[in-house]
Design a protein around this motif. Structure first.
Motif, PDB file in Angstrom:
ATOM      1  N   LEU A  80      24.227 -34.287  -3.275  1.00  0.00           N
ATOM      2  CA  LEU A  80      22.944 -33.876  -2.709  1.00  0.00           C
ATOM      3  C   LEU A  80      23.137 -32.460  -2.180  1.00  0.00           C
ATOM      4  O   LEU A  80      23.770 -32.258  -1.144  1.00  0.00           O
ATOM      5  CB  LEU A  80      22.491 -34.810  -1.587  1.00  0.00           C
ATOM      6  CG  LEU A  80      21.104 -34.497  -1.017  1.00  0.00           C
ATOM      7  CD1 LEU A  80      20.022 -34.772  -2.070  1.00  0.00           C
ATOM      8  CD2 LEU A  80      20.824 -35.299   0.246  1.00  0.00           C
ATOM      9  N   GLN A  81      22.610 -31.504  -2.932  1.00  0.00           N
ATOM     10  CA  GLN A  81      22.660 -30.105  -2.519  1.00  0.00           C
ATOM     11  C   GLN A  81      21.448 -29.834  -1.639  1.00  0.00           C
ATOM     12  O   GLN A  81      20.308 -30.024  -2.079  1.00  0.00           O
ATOM     13  CB  GLN A  81      22.653 -29.182  -3.734  1.00  0.00           C
ATOM     14  CG  GLN A  81      22.621 -27.703  -3.393  1.00  0.00           C
ATOM     15  CD  GLN A  81      23.883 -27.229  -2.708  1.00  0.00           C
ATOM     16  OE1 GLN A  81      24.982 -27.544  -3.136  1.00  0.00           O
ATOM     17  NE2 GLN A  81      23.726 -26.444  -1.651  1.00  0.00           N
ATOM     18  N   MET A  82      21.693 -29.391  -0.430  1.00  0.00           N
ATOM     19  CA  MET A  82      20.618 -29.167   0.530  1.00  0.00           C
ATOM     20  C   MET A  82      20.566 -27.691   0.872  1.00  0.00           C
ATOM     21  O   MET A  82      21.524 -27.146   1.437  1.00  0.00           O
ATOM     22  CB  MET A  82      20.855 -30.007   1.788  1.00  0.00           C
ATOM     23  CG  MET A  82      21.033 -31.497   1.501  1.00  0.00           C
ATOM     24  SD  MET A  82      21.233 -32.494   2.983  1.00  0.00           S
ATOM     25  CE  MET A  82      22.799 -31.878   3.581  1.00  0.00           C
ATOM     26  N   ASN A  83      19.474 -27.046   0.505  1.00  0.00           N
ATOM     27  CA  ASN A  83      19.278 -25.625   0.775  1.00  0.00           C
ATOM     28  C   ASN A  83      18.138 -25.434   1.773  1.00  0.00           C
ATOM     29  O   ASN A  83      17.332 -26.341   1.990  1.00  0.00           O
ATOM     30  CB  ASN A  83      18.955 -24.886  -0.521  1.00  0.00           C
ATOM     31  CG  ASN A  83      20.080 -24.957  -1.529  1.00  0.00           C
ATOM     32  OD1 ASN A  83      21.261 -25.044  -1.170  1.00  0.00           O
ATOM     33  ND2 ASN A  83      19.725 -24.927  -2.802  1.00  0.00           N
ATOM     34  N   SER A  84      18.079 -24.260   2.339  1.00  0.00           N
ATOM     35  CA  SER A  84      17.017 -23.913   3.287  1.00  0.00           C
ATOM     36  C   SER A  84      16.847 -25.004   4.344  1.00  0.00           C
ATOM     37  O   SER A  84      15.728 -25.467   4.610  1.00  0.00           O
ATOM     38  CB  SER A  84      15.693 -23.679   2.543  1.00  0.00           C
ATOM     39  OG  SER A  84      15.822 -22.677   1.574  1.00  0.00           O
ATOM     40  N   LEU A  85      17.939 -25.404   4.918  1.00  0.00           N
ATOM     41  CA  LEU A  85      17.901 -26.509   5.876  1.00  0.00           C
ATOM     42  C   LEU A  85      17.090 -26.156   7.119  1.00  0.00           C
ATOM     43  O   LEU A  85      17.066 -24.997   7.562  1.00  0.00           O
ATOM     44  CB  LEU A  85      19.325 -26.910   6.268  1.00  0.00           C
ATOM     45  CG  LEU A  85      20.051 -27.759   5.212  1.00  0.00           C
ATOM     46  CD1 LEU A  85      21.556 -27.736   5.440  1.00  0.00           C
ATOM     47  CD2 LEU A  85      19.524 -29.185   5.238  1.00  0.00           C
ATOM     48  N   LYS A  86      16.427 -27.177   7.635  1.00  0.00           N
ATOM     49  CA  LYS A  86      15.583 -27.030   8.809  1.00  0.00           C
ATOM     50  C   LYS A  86      16.095 -27.955   9.921  1.00  0.00           C
ATOM     51  O   LYS A  86      16.739 -28.971   9.619  1.00  0.00           O
ATOM     52  CB  LYS A  86      14.139 -27.412   8.476  1.00  0.00           C
ATOM     53  CG  LYS A  86      13.527 -26.647   7.318  1.00  0.00           C
ATOM     54  CD  LYS A  86      12.151 -27.190   6.988  1.00  0.00           C
ATOM     55  CE  LYS A  86      11.533 -26.462   5.802  1.00  0.00           C
ATOM     56  NZ  LYS A  86      10.184 -26.995   5.470  1.00  0.00           N
ATOM     57  N   PRO A  87      15.780 -27.657  11.174  1.00  0.00           N
ATOM     58  CA  PRO A  87      16.210 -28.549  12.255  1.00  0.00           C
ATOM     59  C   PRO A  87      15.734 -29.989  12.046  1.00  0.00           C
ATOM     60  O   PRO A  87      16.450 -30.930  12.414  1.00  0.00           O
ATOM     61  CB  PRO A  87      15.580 -27.916  13.492  1.00  0.00           C
ATOM     62  CG  PRO A  87      15.513 -26.462  13.158  1.00  0.00           C
ATOM     63  CD  PRO A  87      15.178 -26.414  11.693  1.00  0.00           C
TER      64      PRO A  87
END
Length: 129
Positions: A80-87
Motif C-alpha cells: 500500500l503506497q500512501m502519498n500526500s498523507l494527511k493528518p
C-alpha cells in the motif's frame, strides 16, 4: 494464512509511506487482499483491496488518487503506497484476506471487516500537521 506487515511510522503531512503485507502458509492466488485502518475510538474502515488473480483494485473515496495498492506475485506480497498523507490518515493499518476472493466485487462486502478471516498484526501510521 499468516499475514506479516511492515512499514508505517511517523511522517509529516504531504509525505509518503509504503506498507507491506506478506503471506505465509499459502499463496494469495485466487484470493483478495484488503487494507483497513482504525483510528482511536473509531471503527475499522476499508481503505483498498486487490483481487489477486487479475489485479483489479478498489479504493475508498477518501484515499482515491493518493494511495495505490499493488502486488508482487513472486514475493506473495501486497503493498500500500500512501502519498500526500494527511493528518486524518493517522490510524493503525491492517491487511486482511477475506474468506472468498470474490468478496471484493461487491462494495458492501469488500468494505465489511467481518468478511475478512485473516488479519495482519497492524502497523501504526501517524501523520503530523
Amino acid at each position: 494464512v499468516e499475514l506479516v506487515q511492515s512499514g508505517g511510522g511517523l511522517v509529516q503531512a504531504g509525505d509518503s509511506l509504503k506498507l507491506t503485507c506478506t503471506a505465509s502458509g499459502r499463496p494469495f492466488t485466487n484470493y483478495a487482499v484488503g487494507w483497513f485502518r482504525q483510528a482511536p475510538g473509531q471503527k475499522r474502515d476499508f481503505v483498498a483491496a486487490i483481487y489477486w488473480n487479475y489485479g483489479y483494485t478498489y479504493y475508498a473515496d477518501s484515499v482515491k488518487g493518493r494511495f495505490t495498492i499493488s502486488r508482487d506475485n513472486a514475493k506473495n506480497t501486497v503493498y500500500l503506497q500512501m502519498n500526500s498523507l494527511k493528518p486524518e490518515d493517522t490510524a493503525v493499518y491492517y491487511c486482511a484476506v477475506p474468506r472468498s476472493g470474490t468478496v471484493v466485487y461487491v462494495p458492501s462486502r469488500r468494505q465489511n471487516p467481518n468478511e475478512y478471516d485473516y488479519w495482519g498484526q497492524g502497523t501504526q501510521v501517524t501523520v503530523s500537521s
